[in-house]
Design a protein around this motif. Structure first.
Motif, mmCIF file in Angstrom:
data_model
loop_
_atom_site.group_PDB
_atom_site.id
_atom_site.type_symbol
_atom_site.label_atom_id
_atom_site.label_comp_id
_atom_site.label_asym_id
_atom_site.label_seq_id
_atom_site.Cartn_x
_atom_site.Cartn_y
_atom_site.Cartn_z
ATOM 1 N N GLN A 4 -65.175 4.357 0.426
ATOM 2 C CA GLN A 4 -64.621 3.197 1.115
ATOM 3 C C GLN A 4 -64.088 3.629 2.473
ATOM 4 O O GLN A 4 -63.526 4.709 2.607
ATOM 5 N N TYR A 5 -64.264 2.759 3.445
ATOM 6 C CA TYR A 5 -63.732 3.026 4.773
ATOM 7 C C TYR A 5 -62.242 2.694 4.789
ATOM 8 O O TYR A 5 -61.815 1.730 4.156
ATOM 9 N N PRO A 6 -61.451 3.488 5.521
ATOM 10 C CA PRO A 6 -60.027 3.163 5.624
ATOM 11 C C PRO A 6 -59.832 1.861 6.396
ATOM 12 O O PRO A 6 -60.549 1.594 7.358
ATOM 13 N N CYS A 7 -58.906 1.050 5.912
ATOM 14 C CA CYS A 7 -58.583 -0.183 6.630
ATOM 15 C C CYS A 7 -57.153 -0.608 6.286
ATOM 16 O O CYS A 7 -56.560 -0.099 5.354
ATOM 17 N N SER A 8 -56.650 -1.537 7.057
ATOM 18 C CA SER A 8 -55.292 -2.041 6.875
ATOM 19 C C SER A 8 -55.356 -3.490 6.421
ATOM 20 O O SER A 8 -56.202 -4.254 6.896
ATOM 21 N N GLN A 9 -54.454 -3.872 5.567
ATOM 22 C CA GLN A 9 -54.395 -5.259 5.109
ATOM 23 C C GLN A 9 -53.978 -6.204 6.236
ATOM 24 O O GLN A 9 -54.133 -7.411 6.139
ATOM 25 N N HIS A 10 -53.482 -5.637 7.334
ATOM 26 C CA HIS A 10 -53.033 -6.443 8.471
ATOM 27 C C HIS A 10 -54.152 -6.774 9.450
ATOM 28 O O HIS A 10 -53.958 -7.579 10.346
ATOM 29 N N TRP A 11 -55.300 -6.137 9.276
ATOM 30 C CA TRP A 11 -56.416 -6.380 10.175
ATOM 31 C C TRP A 11 -57.172 -7.638 9.771
ATOM 32 O O TRP A 11 -57.289 -7.959 8.586
ATOM 33 N N THR A 12 -57.715 -8.332 10.763
ATOM 34 C CA THR A 12 -58.563 -9.491 10.489
ATOM 35 C C THR A 12 -59.938 -8.989 10.050
ATOM 36 O O THR A 12 -60.258 -7.795 10.177
ATOM 37 N N TYR A 43 -65.780 3.312 20.180
ATOM 38 C CA TYR A 43 -64.438 3.897 20.218
ATOM 39 C C TYR A 43 -63.464 2.963 20.947
ATOM 40 O O TYR A 43 -62.335 2.761 20.500
ATOM 41 N N ARG A 44 -63.893 2.389 22.064
ATOM 42 C CA ARG A 44 -63.017 1.468 22.809
ATOM 43 C C ARG A 44 -62.645 0.257 21.951
ATOM 44 O O ARG A 44 -61.494 -0.192 21.976
ATOM 45 N N ARG A 45 -63.597 -0.281 21.201
ATOM 46 C CA ARG A 45 -63.298 -1.405 20.291
ATOM 47 C C ARG A 45 -62.294 -0.966 19.231
ATOM 48 O O ARG A 45 -61.353 -1.706 18.904
ATOM 49 N N PHE A 46 -62.503 0.220 18.679
ATOM 50 C CA PHE A 46 -61.610 0.778 17.664
ATOM 51 C C PHE A 46 -60.187 0.916 18.215
ATOM 52 O O PHE A 46 -59.216 0.560 17.550
ATOM 53 N N LYS A 47 -60.062 1.407 19.460
ATOM 54 C CA LYS A 47 -58.742 1.618 20.049
ATOM 55 C C LYS A 47 -58.006 0.315 20.329
ATOM 56 O O LYS A 47 -56.781 0.302 20.387
ATOM 57 N N LYS A 48 -58.716 -0.798 20.494
ATOM 58 C CA LYS A 48 -58.047 -2.090 20.647
ATOM 59 C C LYS A 48 -57.358 -2.494 19.349
ATOM 60 O O LYS A 48 -56.352 -3.184 19.359
ATOM 61 N N ILE A 49 -57.894 -2.046 18.230
ATOM 62 C CA ILE A 49 -57.348 -2.385 16.915
ATOM 63 C C ILE A 49 -56.310 -1.353 16.479
ATOM 64 O O ILE A 49 -55.305 -1.688 15.859
#
Length: 95
Positions: A4-12, A43-49
């Motif tokens: 599974q990829y790491p993710c946060s419950q706060h992300w859309t 990477y730039r998209r990732f850094k916005k999140i």
């Protein structure tokens, strides 16, 4: 590879997709190579999140522990590469 990829419950949903796209770009660098510009765009998209360094390190470390692929090392190589060059990483270990 199954993990599974790491993710946060706060992300859309859109943010989760962008983070997964970034980690898939890391995978691509190790598995078949990726254009520097394509990786840096992800990477730039990732850094916005994930704008903070501490959270970035935490999420990237979690991904590395699951996959064996280092987002940090790919990023370093991308920074050193010229535009439109391919990035190829050697696998660190086999999981």
């Amino acid at each position: 590879m199954e993990y599974q990829y790491p993710c946060s419950q706060h992300w859309t949903t859109e943010e989760i997709i962008a983070v997964i796209d970034f980690f898939q770009a890391v995978e691509k660098a190790y598995e078949k190579g990726i254009a520097r510009d394509e990786f840096m765009s992800q990477y730039r998209r990732f850094k916005k999140i994930v704008p903070g360094k501490a959270e970035e390190k935490k999420v990237a470390k979690e991904f590395e522990e699951l996959s064996g692929y280092s987002a940090y090392l790919v990023f370093q190589k991308a920074q050193q590469a010229e535009d439109n060059k391919m990035i190829f990483m050697k696998s660190q270990s086999s999981l």
